[in-house]
Design a protein around this motif. Structure first.
Motif, PDB file in Angstrom:
ATOM      1  N   LEU A  76       0.843  -1.192   0.000  1.00 29.13           N
ATOM      2  CA  LEU A  76       0.000   0.000   0.000  1.00 29.13           C
ATOM      3  C   LEU A  76       0.878   1.242   0.000  1.00 29.13           C
ATOM      4  N   ILE A  82      -5.293  -1.106   8.356  1.00 29.53           N
ATOM      5  CA  ILE A  82      -5.270  -2.193   7.382  1.00 29.53           C
ATOM      6  C   ILE A  82      -6.286  -3.245   7.811  1.00 29.53           C
ATOM      7  N   TYR A 108      -5.783  -3.120  11.847  1.00 28.94           N
ATOM      8  CA  TYR A 108      -4.349  -3.083  12.170  1.00 28.94           C
ATOM      9  C   TYR A 108      -3.830  -1.698  11.791  1.00 28.94           C
ATOM     10  N   GLU A 109      -3.611  -0.845  12.794  1.00 33.18           N
ATOM     11  CA  GLU A 109      -3.389   0.576  12.519  1.00 33.18           C
ATOM     12  C   GLU A 109      -1.929   0.973  12.419  1.00 33.18           C
ATOM     13  N   PHE A 122       2.175  -5.541   3.757  1.00 38.40           N
ATOM     14  CA  PHE A 122       1.358  -6.232   4.759  1.00 38.40           C
ATOM     15  C   PHE A 122       1.125  -7.682   4.373  1.00 38.40           C
ATOM     16  N   VAL A 167       4.023  -6.624   9.222  1.00 40.13           N
ATOM     17  CA  VAL A 167       4.003  -5.314   8.576  1.00 40.13           C
ATOM     18  C   VAL A 167       5.422  -4.765   8.455  1.00 40.13           C
ATOM     19  N   PHE A 184      -9.461  -1.483   3.748  1.00 38.29           N
ATOM     20  CA  PHE A 184      -8.691  -0.691   4.704  1.00 38.29           C
ATOM     21  C   PHE A 184      -9.410   0.623   4.959  1.00 38.29           C
ATOM     22  N   VAL A 243      -2.575   0.414  -4.482  1.00 36.30           N
ATOM     23  CA  VAL A 243      -2.339  -0.884  -3.866  1.00 36.30           C
ATOM     24  C   VAL A 243      -1.849  -1.871  -4.918  1.00 36.30           C
TER      25      VAL A 243
END
Length: 252
Positions: free
Chosen positions: A107, A131, A135-136, A180, A197, A233, A249
């Motif tokens: 990304l 994500i 998942y930040e 990711f 990540v 996301f 992406v």
């Protein structure tokens, strides 16, 4: 008995010499023995300028409209502002999410904190890239503003601080290149392998294939729960006028 012992000695000698013999045998291999020609890597046209989407990328936002996004709250059209080839958070309108779902991916996203500086720490230019919606990777004005280390810009929020602080000044464009790997679960919902990540912030490696402990939690310990292999996301509305541009992406 003598014959048996002699044979046994020869066998032991051969066994002890086998690593050396194997090495000598490898040395005699022709170069072609360790070459393969299939499969041929497919050709991709890289962007003509820095950070331009490559030919195999899915362009999520090119500065024109928010057609690839919807409200994360209710699925309504995304209500953020689009101007000068960028989108800006519309405070209190809520988070937005992609219409398309993703799993393993690369990304690319660019962001800028507001030029009008308000607050400190978590109250200064706060947003986030979530994500799979959970998942930040933190977005924050950490240029000259202190907060907890695992909550500053480019942190995996509340889990891993960035290796260095590469944040640019308010109003300048930051780039995130996020690689990711989605978590894997078995048919019974048990975790097989955690999410991983890697984050490159403004060309600098700041997260090096870290294993996530679970979805982002503001309070408490993260724990995995089985979820779909691909999910949208999310970009976070935290009430600050953070802007985004050039989002694309590549599926991995």
């Amino acid at each position: 008995m003598k014959t048996y012992m002699k044979s046994l000695g020869v066998m032991l000698a051969l066994c002890s010499a086998s690593p050396l013999m194997a090495q000598q045998k490898d040395i005699k291999l022709p170069p072609e023995a360790t070459e393969f020609w299939e499969p041929v890597p497919r050709k991709v046209d890289p962007g003509k300028q820095n950070h331009e989407a490559p030919s195999d990328a899915i362009v999520i936002f090119d500065g024109k409209n928010l057609d690839s996004f919807v409200s994360n709250r209710d699925g309504a059209p995304a209500a953020w502002k689009v101007e000068n080839n960028a989108m800006t958070v519309n405070p209190k309108s809520g988070d937005i999410k992609t219409k398309e779902a993703f799993g393993d991916m690369q990304l690319h996203i660019e962001w800028a904190s507001p030029t009008v500086i308000k607050g400190e720490g978590q109250g200064r230019g706060n947003s986030g890239v979530l994500i799979m919606g959970m998942y930040e990777v933190q977005v924050l004005d950490s240029y000259e503003s202190r907060t907890y280390s695992n909550g500053q810009a480019a942190s995996i929020y509340k889990q891993y601080p960035p290796l260095v602080n590469a944040t640019k000044a308010p109003g300048e464009w930051n780039t995130y290149d996020i690689f990711f790997t989605a978590p894997r679960f078995n048919k019974d919902g048990m975790l097989i392998s955690p999410a991983k990540v890697t984050v490159i912030h403004n060309g600098i490696l700041v997260q090096n294939a870290v294993e996530l402990k679970g979805p982002t939690e503001y309070i408490g310990i993260p724990n995995y729960k089985a979820h779909d292999e691909e999910l949208p996301f999310v970009l976070q509305d935290h009430g600050d006028l953070v802007s985004f541009r050039n989002i694309w992406v590549r599926r991995l």
